[in-house]
Design an enzyme around this catalytic site. Structure first.
Site, mmCIF file in Angstrom:
data_model
loop_
_atom_site.group_PDB
_atom_site.id
_atom_site.type_symbol
_atom_site.label_atom_id
_atom_site.label_comp_id
_atom_site.label_asym_id
_atom_site.label_seq_id
_atom_site.Cartn_x
_atom_site.Cartn_y
_atom_site.Cartn_z
ATOM 1 N N HIS A 10 39.954 42.860 38.785
ATOM 2 C CA HIS A 10 40.751 43.789 39.569
ATOM 3 C C HIS A 10 41.052 44.952 38.633
ATOM 4 O O HIS A 10 41.138 44.762 37.410
ATOM 5 C CB HIS A 10 42.051 43.144 40.052
ATOM 6 C CG HIS A 10 41.823 42.048 41.050
ATOM 7 N ND1 HIS A 10 42.406 40.822 40.973
ATOM 8 C CD2 HIS A 10 41.035 42.031 42.149
ATOM 9 C CE1 HIS A 10 42.011 40.083 41.998
ATOM 10 N NE2 HIS A 10 41.162 40.800 42.721
ATOM 11 N N ASP A 50 43.733 44.204 36.250
ATOM 12 C CA ASP A 50 43.427 43.186 35.229
ATOM 13 C C ASP A 50 42.889 43.925 34.008
ATOM 14 O O ASP A 50 43.186 43.585 32.867
ATOM 15 C CB ASP A 50 42.287 42.236 35.671
ATOM 16 C CG ASP A 50 42.654 41.348 36.839
ATOM 17 O OD1 ASP A 50 43.806 40.916 36.916
ATOM 18 O OD2 ASP A 50 41.751 41.088 37.677
HETATM 19 C C1 XLS Z 1 40.848 36.857 48.214
HETATM 20 C C2 XLS Z 1 39.666 37.354 47.556
HETATM 21 C C3 XLS Z 1 39.910 37.958 46.201
HETATM 22 C C4 XLS Z 1 38.759 38.848 45.914
HETATM 23 C C5 XLS Z 1 38.918 39.783 44.788
HETATM 24 O O1 XLS Z 1 40.829 36.175 49.214
HETATM 25 O O2 XLS Z 1 38.696 36.355 47.502
HETATM 26 O O3 XLS Z 1 40.117 36.986 45.255
HETATM 27 O O4 XLS Z 1 37.637 38.060 45.712
HETATM 28 O O5 XLS Z 1 39.720 40.832 45.099
#
Ligand code: XLS
Ligand code: MG
Length: 344
Positions: free
Chosen positions: A49, A52
């Protein structure tokens, strides 16, 4: 059967176990310490993210964000790790409470687009051209509050801003039908691919298919993958598992339905997934009961299950499968697959 598989996960996949009903149950591991775990667990790629990668980014200038991301790139290099993608974390800020790109407030929509541009800067600094959009709060709790035609146009507008901001960036939509919203816009692979056709450069829009999200939409993840592959739009995957229609569980790959997992591995391998550099992402979470010292097993176990299923898939007698299919002896084929999975 010529897939080339390399594995990746995001720092959020090592977590403290908090859920909506209770607090964290494990100590939190510093981001830099998580990076040190990747190779040990058998992973070469990191999914991010934006915050992150660059914490506190809302309080930094665009140039400071780029500088911090460049520092992180050096740390990744030192660990021999590659950044696979960066995703704007649009679901926590107070300005995105009603969604980002589809918010009813024009100032909030503007913030969401600016934030996405900063995410693109981070991706560039980390050496990846892939942006993932999980459209978390782009939806409604109450139908009358938004207009789904307008919302679709607003998502297209936002994506166009990103494509125009960086002529090289590729945007990967991660569809999910619900949670945190009651209903989310662009809930399936088909929606994402159709949406790409409305954008200024459809070639630069693909999908990230997450097994659990497809299951929550009542669909088979391997069929979703096959559909995206036929459009050359499967640019990354989030493999995991999901026990029926409930909250998004992110269970270890294959832990609920081993045959459903097998079919995902098989379709990827059959169509040479990875030949163009695509990664296999494991978007899995440890069970809340898992103690600190064993709270990364879900990651290495998921990879192990993937590789075992790959071995089984490659060992199958394709002529025999073709014969059963031709004769329409599907009961025989069913037993053959079940026995093969049980032997594995
Ligand atoms: C949530 C998502 C998240 C994405 C990344 O449900 O899976 O983890 O993969 O933003
Ligand atoms: Mg995911």
């Amino acid at each position: 059967m010529a897939g080339i598989f390399k594995f990746t996960f995001g720092p959020w996949n090592i977590h403290e176990g908090a859920d909506p009903f209770g607090p964290a149950v494990r100590k939190s591991i510093k981001f830099r310490d998580k990076l040190a775990l990747y190779k040990k667990l058998g992973f070469d790629g990191v999914q991010f993210h934006d915050d992150d990668a660059v914490p506190d980014m809302n309080n930094l200038t665009p140039q400071q964000i780029i500088n911090n991301a460049k520092d992180l790139k050096k740390v990744l290099d030192d660990h021999g790790l590659v950044a696979e993608f960066v995703a704007p974390r649009m679901w926590e800020d107070s300005r995105t409470i009603d969604g980002g790109y589809t918010s009813n407030d024009p100032d909030c929509r503007k913030y969401a687009i600016e934030r996405s541009k900063r995410t693109i800067d981070i991706a560039n600094a980390l050496g990846t051209d892939l942006l993932v959009l999980w459209l978390a709060r782009e939806g409604t709790y109450i139908r009358e509050s938004k207009d789904s035609k307008v919302a679709t146009e607003r998502i297209v507008y936002a994506i166009n801003q990103m494509l125009e901001y960086d002529p090289k960036i590729r945007v990967c939509i991660e569809p999910k039908p619900n949670e945190p919203m009651d209903h989310t816009y662009i809930p399936t692979t088909g929606h994402a691919i159709a949406l790409s056709l409305l954008c200024v450069d459809p070639k630069r829009i693909g999908v990230n298919i997450e097994s659990a999200h497809a299951i929550l939409a009542g669909l088979d993840p391997s069929d979703e993958m096959g559909f995206a592959l036929s459009f050359n739009k499967l640019w990354t995957v989030h493999l995991n598992d999901q026990n029926g229609l409930k909250f998004d569980q992110d269970k270890a790959f294959g832990s609920v339905d081993i045959r459903r997992a097998f079919n995902q591995v098989r379709i990827l391998d059959k169509h040479d997934y990875g030949k163009n550099g695509q990664w296999v992402g494991l978007d899995v979470k440890a069970m809340r009961t898992q103690k600190d010292d064993v709270a990364t097993k879900h990651l290495s176990n998921s990879k192990e299950v993937f590789l075992k299923l790959l071995e089984i898939s490659r060992s199958l007698d394709d002529e025999y499968i073709a014969k059963c299919s031709k004769e329409r002896d599907y009961e025989e084929l069913d037993l053959y697959i079940i026995k093969s999975l049980m032997r594995g």
